[in-house]
Design a protein around this motif. Sequence first.
Motif, PDB file in Angstrom:
ATOM      1  N   TRP A  65       8.456  -5.931 -23.467  1.00  0.00           N
ATOM      2  CA  TRP A  65       7.256  -5.934 -22.855  1.00  0.00           C
ATOM      3  C   TRP A  65       6.681  -7.461 -22.332  1.00  0.00           C
ATOM      4  O   TRP A  65       6.333  -7.614 -21.368  1.00  0.00           O
TER       5      TRP A  65
ATOM      6  N   GLU B  47      11.829   1.434 -15.289  1.00  0.00           N
ATOM      7  CA  GLU B  47      10.167   1.334 -14.544  1.00  0.00           C
ATOM      8  C   GLU B  47       9.817  -0.136 -14.659  1.00  0.00           C
ATOM      9  O   GLU B  47       9.241  -0.538 -13.819  1.00  0.00           O
ATOM     10  N   TYR B  48      10.369  -1.116 -15.605  1.00  0.00           N
ATOM     11  CA  TYR B  48       9.714  -2.130 -15.928  1.00  0.00           C
ATOM     12  C   TYR B  48      10.147  -3.062 -14.425  1.00  0.00           C
ATOM     13  O   TYR B  48       9.272  -3.986 -14.009  1.00  0.00           O
TER      14      TYR B  48
ATOM     15  N   ASP C 214      -1.647  -6.441 -15.064  1.00  0.00           N
ATOM     16  CA  ASP C 214      -1.372  -5.544 -16.127  1.00  0.00           C
ATOM     17  C   ASP C 214      -1.707  -4.039 -15.712  1.00  0.00           C
ATOM     18  O   ASP C 214      -1.624  -3.314 -16.603  1.00  0.00           O
ATOM     19  N   ASP C 215      -1.577  -3.995 -14.455  1.00  0.00           N
ATOM     20  CA  ASP C 215      -1.744  -2.467 -13.951  1.00  0.00           C
ATOM     21  C   ASP C 215      -0.490  -1.666 -14.394  1.00  0.00           C
ATOM     22  O   ASP C 215       0.456  -2.164 -14.528  1.00  0.00           O
ATOM     23  N   LYS C 216      -0.650  -0.526 -14.669  1.00  0.00           N
ATOM     24  CA  LYS C 216       0.236   0.428 -15.299  1.00  0.00           C
ATOM     25  C   LYS C 216       1.364   0.701 -14.185  1.00  0.00           C
ATOM     26  O   LYS C 216       2.451   0.727 -14.603  1.00  0.00           O
ATOM     27  N   LYS C 217       0.931   0.610 -13.056  1.00  0.00           N
ATOM     28  CA  LYS C 217       1.985   0.733 -11.783  1.00  0.00           C
ATOM     29  C   LYS C 217       3.166  -0.604 -11.770  1.00  0.00           C
ATOM     30  O   LYS C 217       4.088  -0.249 -11.371  1.00  0.00           O
TER      31      LYS C 217
ATOM     32  N   SER D 207      -0.297  -2.679 -19.376  1.00  0.00           N
ATOM     33  CA  SER D 207      -0.891  -1.743 -20.237  1.00  0.00           C
ATOM     34  C   SER D 207      -2.162  -1.224 -19.815  1.00  0.00           C
ATOM     35  O   SER D 207      -2.754  -0.232 -20.325  1.00  0.00           O
ATOM     36  N   GLY D 208      -2.515  -1.384 -18.484  1.00  0.00           N
ATOM     37  CA  GLY D 208      -3.658  -0.758 -17.889  1.00  0.00           C
ATOM     38  C   GLY D 208      -5.011  -1.193 -18.223  1.00  0.00           C
ATOM     39  O   GLY D 208      -6.023  -0.507 -17.902  1.00  0.00           O
TER      40      GLY D 208
END
Length: 631
Positions: A453, A501-502, A590-593, A597-598
């Motif tokens: 992460w 996803e990452y 840091d946006d979830k998209k 972590s949002g």
Amino acid sequence: MTKVIPHSIFSEFDINLFKSGKHFKLYEKLGSHPLEVNGVKGTYFAVWAPSARSVAVIGDFNHWNEAEHHLHVRWDGSGIWEGFVPELGVGTLYKYLIHSNNHGVVTEKADPFAKSCEHPPKTASIVSETTHQWKDKTWMATRKDKNALDKPFAVYEVHLGSWKRKGDNEFLTYTEFADELVAYVKEMNFTHVEFMPIMEYPYDPSWGYQLTGYFAPTSRFGSPEDLKLLIDKMHQNDIGVILDWVPSHFPEDAHGLGFFDGSHLFEHPDRRKGYHPDWKSLIFNYGRNEVRAFLISNAMYWLDQYHVDALRVDAVASMLYLDYSREDGEWEPNIYGNNENLDAISFLRELNETLYANFEGIQMIAEESTSFPMVTKPVHMGGLGFGMKWMMGWMHDTLEYFKKEAVYRKHHQNDLTFSATYAFSENFMLPFSHDEVVYGKKSLLYRMPGDEWQQFANLRLLFGYMYTHPGTNLIFMGGEFGQTAEWNFQKSLDWHLLQYEYHSGIQQLVKDLNKLYQSYPALYEKQFSQEGFQWIDYGDHENSVLTYIRKGHDPEKEIIVACNFTPVPRKKYRMGVTKSGSLKEIFNTDDKKYGGSGMKNKTLKVSNVSWHGLDNSVEITIPPLGMVVFA
């Protein structure tokens, strides 16, 4: 087969220009040219070989036999051999067989001005003619505005041989790139594409930096006509094209420019100035008029015939210094007793002046790694006359900083802030180029510390910091989706990673950063000016936080950037601001998209509490290993 008929397309004026080093369209005269003479179709050949005793055109049409087709030397002392061979046309394979006056040396050479070459390892030149009908009129008419120094440059650096491959590890063709690569660059919102050298080169592991066919696009991916189609398609989609160009050195391959006519024709005769110990290659003789004309004509050719928008000039530092990569005793000082190569310096100035005068809206970009002064200042001010220069110091310091574990970063904040002390001394482009992901350096992603992460968060932060730092931007292919392996020129990028996803998150981040950069003039209008940048606070090393402002022409439209270089979220972090009112978050790495972590900021009310030496301040949240941009 008919013998060579005496014929010339040179005027006396051409010859005088050539001798004085001022003929910059030599590609219209030297080389092979299909034409009609007295109603007879054929090909005219012309080659510069002043030390030759005889020059014959050999090829598939005469069974590579030198007996039949001898060129005629001009009477004017230019050293040019020429002649017209009837019945030869486009597609003819040929070389020059040269008997030298120098101790009977015989050389067999490809044509330095050939516009097409055989696919390596074959080495013959090909009589060529393109009839491409350009459809980029709109781009060419507006290029001056799109390519200006106060406009966005978000550059995608591409090695065509390994961007993507098909089937059994085969190359894509120029025409396939015109579909796939153009669509991808457009989708990713890059403004420009930069091709690593696409002039003909014999040796794949050189990545194209050891050229033998300066005027010929490499045949690995198709014909000259096909390359024009690719560039045309880029322009029709509003994408500028930058070519890597190598006037610094060339290889010693037998069919290349070295020892061309049995003499040191293109290379400097003194090995201390004419041989490159690192690359085991030859260095052009920048003090020789005809060689300068050859190189400037070559640069002109790509801008003129291929509608190229910029040249990125490779290895400028190696040209500027006589002692580059040399020990004491291996170089000779100039007439003033210092280490500057005066011939190369005057060549670069003439090159830049000539190109900017002849082509509206182009840019010249220097890959120059030293502190040589005024690289991007105009020649009339004593500069070298480039439009931009790669910011190698920033790139090195930034990557050094990012590879450190977050706990140690507070001791090294100067690695990041130092660039601001010299960021406006030149017009800098910030490069994460191919050189940074080879030879054991690891991919950008795998240079990052921490768990998975954190590695991805660091990479997102790295790109966010890059795009908000003063200067233009360049990312090498694969970096934009977090390629894990080092770059390998022999195979395709690892596109399969985008199923994760990452990786798709990094790709989306770069796409959105490109859009952010182009949407907010504060990020580009004054990207080379001190007026476009202001620190809020560069001294919070305990928290490893940097805050700064970017400004364009409109003082009401500045944007504010906050970076947190640790995995510890900074909540209720007070930051000084210049204006009252409210702050709106417009970008967050840091946006979830993006795989973050949002952790976000809602619209924030500015209070009139002075902070960081500014009249107002606001409390913000800076996410872990994150960058937030506010308007």
